[in-house]
Each structure stands twice: as C-alpha cells, then as structure tokens.
Motif scaffolding. Structure first.
Motif, PDB file in Angstrom:
ATOM      1  N   VAL A  68       2.315   5.725  22.907  1.00 26.76           N
ATOM      2  CA  VAL A  68       3.433   5.087  22.223  1.00 26.76           C
ATOM      3  C   VAL A  68       4.520   6.134  22.014  1.00 26.76           C
ATOM      4  N   LYS A  69       5.733   5.805  22.427  1.00 22.58           N
ATOM      5  CA  LYS A  69       6.867   6.727  22.289  1.00 22.58           C
ATOM      6  C   LYS A  69       7.779   6.336  21.131  1.00 22.58           C
ATOM      7  N   LYS A  70       7.970   5.018  20.937  1.00 16.44           N
ATOM      8  CA  LYS A  70       8.911   4.556  19.917  1.00 16.44           C
ATOM      9  C   LYS A  70       8.553   3.130  19.534  1.00 16.44           C
ATOM     10  N   VAL A  71       8.785   2.795  18.252  1.00 19.75           N
ATOM     11  CA  VAL A  71       8.600   1.427  17.762  1.00 19.75           C
ATOM     12  C   VAL A  71       9.878   1.032  17.026  1.00 19.75           C
ATOM     13  N   VAL A  72      10.448  -0.117  17.425  1.00 26.13           N
ATOM     14  CA  VAL A  72      11.674  -0.626  16.815  1.00 26.13           C
ATOM     15  C   VAL A  72      11.322  -1.888  16.029  1.00 26.13           C
ATOM     16  N   PHE A  73      11.735  -1.911  14.757  1.00 26.39           N
ATOM     17  CA  PHE A  73      11.478  -3.052  13.874  1.00 26.39           C
ATOM     18  C   PHE A  73      12.730  -3.909  13.777  1.00 26.39           C
ATOM     19  N   LYS A  74      12.582  -5.223  13.886  1.00 31.95           N
ATOM     20  CA  LYS A  74      13.681  -6.150  13.615  1.00 31.95           C
ATOM     21  C   LYS A  74      13.248  -6.944  12.387  1.00 31.95           C
ATOM     22  N   TYR A  75      14.070  -6.935  11.346  1.00 33.79           N
ATOM     23  CA  TYR A  75      13.660  -7.518  10.075  1.00 33.79           C
ATOM     24  C   TYR A  75      14.848  -8.065   9.303  1.00 33.79           C
ATOM     25  N   LYS A  76      14.523  -8.732   8.244  1.00 37.88           N
ATOM     26  CA  LYS A  76      15.492  -9.115   7.228  1.00 37.88           C
ATOM     27  C   LYS A  76      14.860  -8.738   5.898  1.00 37.88           C
ATOM     28  N   THR A  77      15.595  -8.019   5.079  1.00 32.64           N
ATOM     29  CA  THR A  77      15.095  -7.674   3.752  1.00 32.64           C
ATOM     30  C   THR A  77      15.348  -8.857   2.844  1.00 32.64           C
ATOM     31  N   LEU A  78      14.342  -9.254   2.118  1.00 28.93           N
ATOM     32  CA  LEU A  78      14.452 -10.387   1.220  1.00 28.93           C
ATOM     33  C   LEU A  78      14.537  -9.900  -0.210  1.00 28.93           C
ATOM     34  N   SER A  79      15.470 -10.432  -0.931  1.00 35.20           N
ATOM     35  CA  SER A  79      15.601 -10.098  -2.344  1.00 35.20           C
ATOM     36  C   SER A  79      14.894 -11.174  -3.146  1.00 35.20           C
ATOM     37  N   THR A  80      13.857 -10.789  -3.832  1.00 35.92           N
ATOM     38  CA  THR A  80      13.110 -11.738  -4.650  1.00 35.92           C
ATOM     39  C   THR A  80      13.104 -11.254  -6.084  1.00 35.92           C
ATOM     40  N   ALA A  81      12.806 -12.157  -6.988  1.00 39.26           N
ATOM     41  CA  ALA A  81      12.746 -11.784  -8.410  1.00 39.26           C
ATOM     42  C   ALA A  81      11.771 -10.630  -8.572  1.00 39.26           C
ATOM     43  N   GLY A  82      12.175  -9.638  -9.288  1.00 41.77           N
ATOM     44  CA  GLY A  82      11.294  -8.508  -9.546  1.00 41.77           C
ATOM     45  C   GLY A  82      11.517  -7.329  -8.611  1.00 41.77           C
ATOM     46  N   ASP A  83      12.043  -7.582  -7.387  1.00 38.03           N
ATOM     47  CA  ASP A  83      12.287  -6.446  -6.507  1.00 38.03           C
ATOM     48  C   ASP A  83      13.688  -6.478  -5.904  1.00 38.03           C
ATOM     49  N   SER A  84      14.614  -7.144  -6.580  1.00 38.31           N
ATOM     50  CA  SER A  84      15.967  -7.295  -6.052  1.00 38.31           C
ATOM     51  C   SER A  84      16.728  -5.970  -5.950  1.00 38.31           C
ATOM     52  N   ASN A  85      16.366  -4.970  -6.717  1.00 39.71           N
ATOM     53  CA  ASN A  85      17.055  -3.677  -6.656  1.00 39.71           C
ATOM     54  C   ASN A  85      16.282  -2.646  -5.847  1.00 39.71           C
ATOM     55  N   LYS A  86      15.190  -3.054  -5.212  1.00 45.63           N
ATOM     56  CA  LYS A  86      14.340  -2.125  -4.480  1.00 45.63           C
ATOM     57  C   LYS A  86      14.569  -2.243  -2.986  1.00 45.63           C
ATOM     58  N   LYS A  87      14.351  -1.149  -2.286  1.00 45.49           N
ATOM     59  CA  LYS A  87      14.351  -1.164  -0.830  1.00 45.49           C
ATOM     60  C   LYS A  87      12.892  -1.102  -0.381  1.00 45.49           C
ATOM     61  N   ALA A  88      12.601  -1.825   0.671  1.00 44.20           N
ATOM     62  CA  ALA A  88      11.224  -1.858   1.160  1.00 44.20           C
ATOM     63  C   ALA A  88      10.900  -0.600   1.947  1.00 44.20           C
ATOM     64  N   ARG A  89       9.712  -0.106   1.784  1.00 47.69           N
ATOM     65  CA  ARG A  89       9.188   1.003   2.564  1.00 47.69           C
ATOM     66  C   ARG A  89       8.265   0.365   3.606  1.00 47.69           C
ATOM     67  N   VAL A  90       8.552   0.623   4.898  1.00 42.22           N
ATOM     68  CA  VAL A  90       7.761   0.078   5.995  1.00 42.22           C
ATOM     69  C   VAL A  90       7.008   1.238   6.640  1.00 42.22           C
ATOM     70  N   GLU A  91       5.685   1.088   6.733  1.00 37.80           N
ATOM     71  CA  GLU A  91       4.836   2.124   7.320  1.00 37.80           C
ATOM     72  C   GLU A  91       4.243   1.608   8.638  1.00 37.80           C
ATOM     73  N   LEU A  92       4.139   2.490   9.614  1.00 40.26           N
ATOM     74  CA  LEU A  92       3.521   2.160  10.902  1.00 40.26           C
ATOM     75  C   LEU A  92       2.201   2.902  10.990  1.00 40.26           C
ATOM     76  N   TRP A  93       1.130   2.158  11.254  1.00 41.23           N
ATOM     77  CA  TRP A  93      -0.206   2.722  11.381  1.00 41.23           C
ATOM     78  C   TRP A  93      -0.738   2.464  12.787  1.00 41.23           C
ATOM     79  N   GLY A  94      -1.508   3.401  13.324  1.00 38.17           N
ATOM     80  CA  GLY A  94      -2.076   3.259  14.658  1.00 38.17           C
ATOM     81  C   GLY A  94      -3.580   3.510  14.645  1.00 38.17           C
ATOM     82  N   LEU A  95      -4.290   2.763  15.503  1.00 41.03           N
ATOM     83  CA  LEU A  95      -5.742   2.892  15.612  1.00 41.03           C
ATOM     84  C   LEU A  95      -6.098   3.683  16.854  1.00 41.03           C
ATOM     85  N   LYS A  96      -6.858   4.757  16.630  1.00 40.99           N
ATOM     86  CA  LYS A  96      -7.415   5.549  17.729  1.00 40.99           C
ATOM     87  C   LYS A  96      -8.899   5.222  17.842  1.00 40.99           C
ATOM     88  N   THR A  97      -9.352   5.092  19.083  1.00 43.68           N
ATOM     89  CA  THR A  97     -10.775   4.760  19.286  1.00 43.68           C
ATOM     90  C   THR A  97     -11.543   5.933  19.853  1.00 43.68           C
TER      91      THR A  97
END
Length: 140
Positions: free
Chosen positions: A111-140
């Motif tokens: 894997v060289k690069k991962v591009v995320f396409k998203y929309k941030t949703l503002s909901t009650a309780g987290d309207s002033n927060k920015k989401a932290r998105v983590e990428l995890w990979g499985l090695k066998t």
C-alpha cells in the motif's frame, strides 16, 4: 545509508508530500498495525495518508474518534500504479470503525497511499470537534 538518502530524495522531489504526514510502519509482525491518522477538516472533503516502510497488508480498517464522520469511500493506491476503490457509504459515530476491507489480489499488497472521501457531520455533543480518522492495516 543509500536507501535513506533515496527516500529523502523521493520525498523532497514531491512538494505535495510535505503537506501530508506519512506514517512509517516499522514492524512486519502479524496483527493489526496503526498505519497513520488524519484530522478531518470541515472545509475539505478528502484527506490522504502516505504509507512508507513496511507497507504490505492483507486488510485495512478505518477507525474514527472524537466526532462523527460520513465516510463515503476510500481509494487505495498500490505499488505498480494499481488502485482499489471501496464504497463505504456509512456514518461512523465516534468512537467507531468501518468494516474490514480485504485488499484485492493474493496475499499481502504494498500500500502506497489511501485517500478518504468523507463528509464531517455535526451532531449534538460534538459540533465543535473535528474527527480523528485512523487507518489500520492487518499483516499476516
């Protein structure tokens, strides 16, 4: 030493690479590894994570913390120029995660690069927060 110099030259020759924060995965041990993370910006709808180092994975998973994200899709770039587009189409509430995404092909893939396409949703309780998105990979 030559390999380090080559990596530095490659990164320096790509100006857009300086704006991105690559995560070096140093371990080839089996199991789940955190590849990288990004903070979702309310002003943009895409982010990417460059993967350098021990970048061979069988599966990927996206985890979301802090705030809700509507993850529309991810595009995974492999070495040799191949891509895998994966439609997610799911609202992921924090803390939450996507389904496990098996990479196309046989065995682990570089894997060289991962591009995320998203929309941030503002909901009650987290309207002033920015989401932290983590990428995890499985090695066998």
């Amino acid at each position: 030493m030559k390999k380090l110099l080559l990596v530095l030259l490659l990164v320096a020759s790509q100006p857009q690479a300086w704006a991105q924060k690559p995560k070096i995965v140093a371990s080839d041990k089996s199991g789940w590894h955190k590849i990288g993370e990004t903070t979702v910006d309310y002003k943009t709808e895409t982010d990417e994570i460059l993967v350098i180092g021990a970048n061979r994975f069988k599966s990927l998973q996206v985890k979301v913390t802090t705030a809700t994200v509507n993850l529309e899709s991810i595009n995974i770039s492999f070495d040799k120029g191949e891509n895998q587009s994966v439609a997610i189409g799911k609202e992921i509430k924090a803390p939450g995660e996507s389904r496990i995404i098996d990479l196309t092909g046989t065995g682990e893939r570089n894997v060289k690069k991962v591009v995320f396409k998203y929309k941030t949703l503002s909901t009650a309780g987290d309207s002033n927060k920015k989401a932290r998105v983590e990428l995890w990979g499985l090695k066998t």
